[in-house]
Design an enzyme around this catalytic site. Structure first.
Site, short mmCIF file in Angstrom:
data_model
loop_
_atom_site.label_atom_id
_atom_site.label_comp_id
_atom_site.label_asym_id
_atom_site.label_seq_id
_atom_site.Cartn_x
_atom_site.Cartn_y
_atom_site.Cartn_z
N GLU A 29 -23.53 -14.32 20.79
CA GLU A 29 -24.81 -14.35 21.50
C GLU A 29 -25.59 -15.57 21.06
O GLU A 29 -25.76 -15.80 19.86
CB GLU A 29 -25.67 -13.11 21.17
CG GLU A 29 -25.28 -11.86 21.90
CD GLU A 29 -26.27 -10.73 21.68
OE1 GLU A 29 -27.48 -10.99 21.57
OE2 GLU A 29 -25.81 -9.58 21.61
N GLU B 253 -25.56 -5.58 16.30
CA GLU B 253 -26.81 -5.85 15.57
C GLU B 253 -27.33 -4.64 14.79
O GLU B 253 -28.53 -4.36 14.77
CB GLU B 253 -27.88 -6.34 16.54
CG GLU B 253 -27.50 -7.66 17.20
CD GLU B 253 -28.61 -8.29 18.01
OE1 GLU B 253 -29.53 -7.57 18.42
OE2 GLU B 253 -28.56 -9.51 18.22
C1 BGP Z 1 -29.96 -9.26 21.20
C2 BGP Z 1 -29.26 -8.13 21.89
C3 BGP Z 1 -29.01 -8.31 23.33
C4 BGP Z 1 -29.96 -9.22 24.04
C5 BGP Z 1 -30.53 -10.36 23.25
C6 BGP Z 1 -31.73 -11.05 23.86
O1 BGP Z 1 -30.73 -8.76 20.18
O2 BGP Z 1 -28.02 -7.83 21.29
O3 BGP Z 1 -28.80 -7.06 23.86
O4 BGP Z 1 -30.68 -8.73 25.07
O5 BGP Z 1 -30.87 -9.97 21.97
O6 BGP Z 1 -32.89 -10.28 23.63
P1 BGP Z 1 -33.95 -10.02 24.72
O7 BGP Z 1 -33.27 -9.42 25.88
O8 BGP Z 1 -34.95 -9.09 24.09
O9 BGP Z 1 -34.57 -11.34 25.02
#
Ligand code: BGP
Length: 490
Positions: free
Chosen positions: A389, A183
């Site tokens: 993701e 990201e």
């Molecule tokens: C993305 C990241 C992850 C992850 C996910 C969920 O941006 O790559 O590392 O954690 O988001 O986000 P969060 O944990 O803030 O809900």
């Protein structure tokens, strides 16, 4: 619902949110170790007036949960077995760069770190899972940032090349799918963590390191990362011709819809897609530096110049596939200032979306936005896509029977996967679907344990207490059924 035979089904986590053991076996701190939540504007670093440098200074009032996380460093074997129990044939995690080169600028790697990941990757293979490995998931060694200003300094390219050469060589034949910078297109919103950039030469206000980071330094970071990405593809192919190297972008922002058909909003949405996504996607996938950036650089008063040699390198070594995260869509309206967080951009509320995740996070749910995103990306890049993701974070507690009935998560996955199937029918090529956070980990955005994504619950809480015991949630069985039927039972 038809999914290709070799479709990769699995889940994704990251070293800094899962492993803990932040200073074990030679590891030194990385950028996420000094923040509670990557959106934090107050990292645990302080300016030293004598040395004229930043140094780590954690806030004693804060709980840095990622330091122990869910103790994956010691428990990955049992956790990977749980993942294999759902039928995963792929699993994504990252290598914490600082386990291999603790400060980032050493000549020689740390054998303990190399051995740790070797065992983890072998374990995945033994359990029938293809490792999908991120080279940097918000994990730039802190020393590289405090000493050099991170990626704004071109010396990082050399240190990075040493790191990737080391891991490509060591894990040749063991890891086939590599992702470069997780990201990284978040770099303007989260320069320190997403792109490891910090202004360290005469910062304007050293008590506000993030606010003092200049646009010029961030764009220099952009420049160096584009070069480093191309070098990674080159080195990956050279060292292991069977491996594939992909970029990893947060692509929720591709689904930025104009709030209405006002041409100003349509164009605004396009500009927002460009500056949240395509400004990285185009160089990574098409090998070009987008023309519109000239105007952006002029407006921001920065100078960004690529040499002819660098342009050729970027042109020649484009990625093999496009991997991305998708959580939700957003809308663009001229009158509304968009924000952002780990789920993507946040615009004016979309009146057509009926579904929302429960509070306190309440992210809008837009499964059709995933189909839209996949179509846009495939039309633009003609590269295989890889969803690495997608998921939903919920505040969950065990009921009196010690169970968790996470029906909302099941619904979320089903709806998104139905749209993946539709995108496949549209002709999009997609390598796989990796659910984010198949086991509860520390939230990237908030730094909490409370925000849980897992099919497997972990007994740990925001104040740091907990037995770390693992428990299976209902969604575990549903995802297993979907995987076993290769998506037919959706
Ligand atoms: C993305 C990241 C992850 C992850 C996910 C969920 O941006 O790559 O590392 O954690 O988001 O986000 P969060 O944990 O803030 O809900």
């Amino acid at each position: 619902m038809k999914f290709p035979e070799k479709f990769m089904w699995g889940g994704a986590i990251a070293a800094n949110q899962y492993e803990g053991a932040w200073l074990e076996d030679g590891k030194q701190p990385n950028v996420t170790d000094v923040v509670v939540g990557i959106m934090s504007r107050k990292p645990g670093i302080a300016w030293n007036d004598e040395t004229k440098k930043y140094e780590m200074k954690l806030d004693p009032e804060k709980a840095y949960l990622s330091h122990e996380a869910v103790d994956g460093y010691h428990r990955y074997r049992e956790d990977l077995k749980l993942m294999a129990g759902m039928g995963f044939n792929a699993f994504r995690t990252s290598i914490a760069w600082g386990r291999i080169f603790p400060n980032g600028d050493e000549e020689e790697p740390n054998e303990a770190g190399l051995a740790f990941y070797e065992d983890m990757f072998r374990c995945m293979k033994e359990l029938g899972m293809e490792p999908v490995i991120t080279l940097s998931h918000y994990e730039t060694p802190l020393h590289l940032v405090t000493e050099y200003g991170g990626w704004s300094d071109p010396r990082l390219i050399e240190y990075w090349k040493r790191y990737v050469t080391t891991v490509f060589t060591r894990y040749k034949g063991l890891v086939k799918y590599w992702l470069t910078f997780n990201e990284v297109n978040n770099m303007f919103r989260i320069p320190l963590v997403a792109a490891g950039v910090l202004t360290v030469k005469d910062p304007k206000d050293p008590s506000d390191p993030i606010g003092s980071t200049t646009k010029q330094d961030i764009w220099d970071g952009y420049h160096n990362i584009l070069v480093a990405n191309a070098e990674t593809v080159r080195l990956g192919h050279e060292i292991d011709p069977d491996c594939q190297v992909g970029c990893m972008l947060t692509s929720s922002s591709v689904a930025t819809y104009p709030y209405n058909c006002d041409p100003a909003n349509v164009f605004g949405a396009l500009e927002s897609q460009r500056m949240a996504n395509f400004y990285f996607g185009d160089p990574f996938c098409l090998g070009i530096i987008p023309a519109y950036l000239k105007k952006v650089w002029k407006e921001q008063g920065v100078t960004v110049e690529f040499t002819e040699e660098e342009r050729e390198l970027i042109k020649k070594y484009t990625v093999d596939f496009f991997s991305f995260s998708y959580y939700r869509s957003s809308t663009y309206d001229l009158e509304y200032i968009m924000r952002g967080d780990t789920g993507g951009l946040v615009g004016k509320e979309n009146p057509y979306l009926k579904d929302k995740a429960p509070q306190p996070w309440g992210w809008p749910v837009d499964p059709e936005g995933l189909r839209y995103t996949m179509n846009v990306l495939y039309d633009r890049y003609h590269l295989p896509l890889f969803i690495v993701e997608n998921g939903v974070g919920l505040d969950e507690n065990l009921d009196e029977k010690g169970e968790i009935h996470d029906t909302f998560r099941v619904h979320y996955i089903e709806e998104h996967l139905k749209n993946v199937a539709l995108a496949l029918e549209d002709g999009v090529e997609c390598m796989g679907y990796l659910y984010w956070g198949p086991i509860d980990v520390v939230s990237a955005g908030t730094g909490e344990m409370k925000k849980r994504y897992g099919f497997v619950y972990v007994d740990r809480f925001n104040d740091g207490h907990g037995t770390l015991e693992r428990k299976i949630k209902d969604s575990y069985y549903r995802y297993k059924e979907i995987i076993e039927s290769n998506g037919e039972k959706l």
